[in-house]
Design an enzyme around this catalytic site. Sequence first.
Site, mmCIF file in Angstrom:
data_model
loop_
_atom_site.group_PDB
_atom_site.id
_atom_site.type_symbol
_atom_site.label_atom_id
_atom_site.label_comp_id
_atom_site.label_asym_id
_atom_site.label_seq_id
_atom_site.Cartn_x
_atom_site.Cartn_y
_atom_site.Cartn_z
ATOM 1 N N CYS A 120 50.302 37.768 35.617
ATOM 2 C CA CYS A 120 49.865 36.968 35.055
ATOM 3 C C CYS A 120 50.582 37.157 33.698
ATOM 4 C CB CYS A 120 48.379 36.741 35.089
ATOM 5 S SG CYS A 120 47.336 35.934 36.471
ATOM 6 N N HIS A 257 47.215 33.545 27.317
ATOM 7 C CA HIS A 257 47.399 33.565 28.623
ATOM 8 C C HIS A 257 46.005 32.813 29.274
ATOM 9 C CE1 HIS A 257 47.094 33.525 32.844
ATOM 10 N NE2 HIS A 257 46.657 34.375 33.485
ATOM 11 N N ASN A 287 43.815 28.669 35.959
ATOM 12 C CA ASN A 287 44.962 29.549 35.215
ATOM 13 C C ASN A 287 46.240 30.078 36.204
ATOM 14 O OD1 ASN A 287 46.580 32.608 35.595
ATOM 15 N ND2 ASN A 287 44.679 33.319 36.740
HETATM 16 N N1 COA Z 1 30.132 29.696 42.194
HETATM 17 C C1 COA Z 1 28.779 29.777 41.787
HETATM 18 N N2 COA Z 1 28.872 30.974 41.256
HETATM 19 C C2 COA Z 1 29.564 31.888 41.800
HETATM 20 C C3 COA Z 1 30.292 31.462 41.899
HETATM 21 C C4 COA Z 1 31.402 29.923 41.857
HETATM 22 N N3 COA Z 1 32.776 29.618 41.784
HETATM 23 N N4 COA Z 1 30.928 32.568 41.667
HETATM 24 C C5 COA Z 1 30.970 34.160 41.735
HETATM 25 N N5 COA Z 1 29.700 32.897 41.250
HETATM 26 C C6 COA Z 1 28.037 33.907 41.368
HETATM 27 C C7 COA Z 1 28.318 35.673 41.922
HETATM 28 O O1 COA Z 1 28.332 35.296 43.179
HETATM 29 C C8 COA Z 1 27.240 35.794 41.249
HETATM 30 O O2 COA Z 1 26.312 36.020 41.522
HETATM 31 P P1 COA Z 1 25.256 36.525 42.235
HETATM 32 O O3 COA Z 1 24.506 36.726 40.821
HETATM 33 O O4 COA Z 1 23.918 35.856 43.099
HETATM 34 O O5 COA Z 1 25.542 38.538 42.921
HETATM 35 C C9 COA Z 1 27.010 35.216 39.774
HETATM 36 O O6 COA Z 1 27.896 34.630 40.173
HETATM 37 C C10 COA Z 1 27.912 35.686 38.510
HETATM 38 O O7 COA Z 1 29.136 35.919 39.297
HETATM 39 P P2 COA Z 1 29.517 37.048 38.347
HETATM 40 O O8 COA Z 1 31.290 37.808 39.213
HETATM 41 O O9 COA Z 1 29.548 38.069 37.503
HETATM 42 O O10 COA Z 1 30.210 36.061 36.665
HETATM 43 P P3 COA Z 1 30.988 35.885 35.820
HETATM 44 O O11 COA Z 1 30.339 35.847 34.909
HETATM 45 O O12 COA Z 1 31.449 37.637 35.948
HETATM 46 O O13 COA Z 1 32.221 35.047 35.988
HETATM 47 C C11 COA Z 1 34.798 34.728 36.444
HETATM 48 C C12 COA Z 1 32.669 35.207 36.763
HETATM 49 C C13 COA Z 1 35.611 35.157 37.906
HETATM 50 C C14 COA Z 1 34.734 32.965 36.242
HETATM 51 C C15 COA Z 1 35.075 36.271 34.942
HETATM 52 O O14 COA Z 1 34.300 37.472 36.120
HETATM 53 C C16 COA Z 1 36.197 35.994 34.788
HETATM 54 O O15 COA Z 1 36.642 34.919 34.827
HETATM 55 N N6 COA Z 1 37.151 37.455 35.134
HETATM 56 C C17 COA Z 1 38.298 37.200 34.478
HETATM 57 C C18 COA Z 1 39.487 36.809 35.570
HETATM 58 C C19 COA Z 1 40.748 36.957 35.297
HETATM 59 O O16 COA Z 1 40.571 36.655 34.289
HETATM 60 N N7 COA Z 1 41.686 36.914 36.458
HETATM 61 C C20 COA Z 1 42.875 36.952 35.740
HETATM 62 C C21 COA Z 1 43.505 38.173 34.839
HETATM 63 S S1 COA Z 1 44.464 37.048 34.826
#
Ligand code: COA
Length: 330
Positions: A120, A257, A287
Amino acid sequence: MTAGGTTLIYARIAGTGSFLPQRVLTNAELERLVDTSDEWVASRTGIRQRHIAADGQTTCDLAEGAARAALAAAGVEPDEIELLVLGTTTPDLIFPSTACLLQHRLGADGCAAFDVNAACSGFIYALSVADKFIRAGTVKTALVVGAETLSRMIDWSDRATCVLFGDGAGAVVLKAATEPGILSTHLHADGGYKDLLWNPVGVSVGFKPGEKNAGVRVLMTGNEVFKVAVKTLDRVVEETLEANGLDRHAIDWLIPHQANLRIIQATAKRLDLPMERVIVTVDKHGNTSAGSVPLALDHGVRSGKVQRGQLLLLEAFGGGFTWGSALVRY
Ligand code: COA
């Protein structure tokens, strides 16, 4: 500008462009593919839709659209390009590079052309490389592109990743100038974080010639990536301000980003910048990896928000981990 009687050379953004595939995939459509909801995706990420490349539409196709728009905006002909640097992690082919494919399409044959893979952060890395070539006096005109078709390596049954990514491209034409221009760029990487965000298949690992490479997919530990991204972006923003002797209030526009609105808001808060001074496209594009910063920049320019003379802070964070920033007097 002069230093000790010598005229300094800067790289100035002469024109910007971007290109998105036509097909829009909404959160509502994803609800039919995986166990998710528009409410969950929008509230956790800010994403409402993303663009998806058509069958047969490649990274080079998107890059070409963005490049032609940037060249037109700059009033530069393809045969004036002396350097082409393209950030991507989803090249059309293993080789030749997508930069070489694009160079030939544009009719810029002969100039140096190569890809940069920094996930990214690919566009920020590519921009920094081109900036150095111009500052060194090696080239006068460079085309810098960030382009991706990430949809091709997404596991569409994995709700943790498939809701996040989209396809798209952005480009800038850089020209040598006596006034800034790009003021500084700051690049970093830490390969120790490989397993938090990666694709486990490459050419010398896991690749099976002649077979369907089902293992090709983005794997991510989202919440861990989130925490490191926020902290790391804070640090690189501080580094950029310090290197230029600037107060955080000097920034006119943050062009971040576009991975997650909450990460963007955290960086804006660090800069004490209201969200009205932040270019946000994550809601519409998702993204797009190396495409995201130049897409946001072009959106800022073409919407009339970003004006000549303003101070822009571009930043990105991605797989590797890689991260970086660019301070630009537009
Ligand atoms: N829809 C519904 N629920 C979802 C889901 C989706 N698409 N994806 C994950 N979940 C669930 C998980 O299974 C978890 O369930 P549980 O509590 O029963 O285990 C819950 O939601 C929380 O998951 P978590 O990963 O802790 O959520 P989060 O608040 O961290 O959000 C992201 C997840 C991916 C949106 C967030 O972590 C994020 O944006 N991270 C950075 C990603 C990024 O920037 N990547 C690229 C870098 S360039």
